[in-house]
Design a protein around this motif. Structure first.
Motif, mmCIF file in Angstrom:
data_model
loop_
_atom_site.group_PDB
_atom_site.id
_atom_site.type_symbol
_atom_site.label_atom_id
_atom_site.label_comp_id
_atom_site.label_asym_id
_atom_site.label_seq_id
_atom_site.Cartn_x
_atom_site.Cartn_y
_atom_site.Cartn_z
ATOM 1 N N VAL A 248 -35.982 -32.381 -48.077
ATOM 2 C CA VAL A 248 -37.159 -31.524 -48.128
ATOM 3 C C VAL A 248 -36.927 -30.344 -47.193
ATOM 4 N N LEU A 249 -37.444 -29.171 -47.567
ATOM 5 C CA LEU A 249 -37.333 -28.005 -46.701
ATOM 6 C C LEU A 249 -38.533 -27.112 -46.904
ATOM 7 N N ASP A 250 -38.845 -26.320 -45.883
ATOM 8 C CA ASP A 250 -39.857 -25.279 -45.993
ATOM 9 C C ASP A 250 -39.121 -24.011 -46.385
ATOM 10 N N LEU A 251 -39.579 -23.379 -47.450
ATOM 11 C CA LEU A 251 -38.885 -22.235 -48.023
ATOM 12 C C LEU A 251 -39.881 -21.125 -48.297
ATOM 13 N N ASP A 252 -39.469 -19.885 -48.015
ATOM 14 C CA ASP A 252 -40.258 -18.719 -48.399
ATOM 15 C C ASP A 252 -39.298 -17.672 -48.930
#
Length: 100
Positions: free
Chosen positions: A8-12
Motif C-alpha cells: 500500500v502507498l499514498d500517491l498523488d
C-alpha cells in the motif's frame, strides 16, 4: 508455484498528464519487499482505496520487473468527452503482485 506480494502507498500527482510512452520521470517507483525469482513474469494489479478527490484517479503502471514497478495518477474528468489532466490529490493505493 505462484508467488504473491501486496503493498500500500499514498500517491498523488502534481505533474501534468503524461502521454509519452516510456517516459516514467513523473512516476513513483515501488520496490517489492522480496524480489520475484529471476525470469518470472510479474503481474501488478492496483486499486485506489480512498475517495479524496472529486475526479477519478486513473492509475498507470509501467516498467514491471521482478524487483518492482512504476506507478502514477492521470486524473480523469468528464466534460462533453472524457479528459485527463494528470493532477490529483493524495489517495491510498493498494496493490497485489503475482507471478503468471
Amino acid at each position: 508455484m505462484s508467488m504473491i506480494q501486496t503493498g500500500v502507498l499514498d500517491l498523488d500527482s502534481t505533474s501534468p498528464l503524461e502521454e509519452r510512452s516510456g517516459n516514467t520521470s513523473t512516476f513513483t517507483r515501488v520496490t517489492f519487499p522480496t524480489p520475484f525469482p529471476a525470469g518470472a513474469t510479474v503481474i501488478v494489479i492496483p486499486a485506489v482505496q480512498t475517495f479524496n478527490g472529486s475526479q477519478t484517479p486513473g492509475v498507470r503502471i509501467a516498467n514491471v520487473t521482478t524487483d518492482g514497478f512504476h506507478i502514477r495518477f492521470n486524473e480523469v474528468y468528464a466534460t462533453a468527452i472524457a479528459k485527463s489532466d494528470g493532477l490529483h490529490t493524495t489517495e491510498t493505493v493498494g496493490w497485489i503482485a503475482t507471478t503468471a
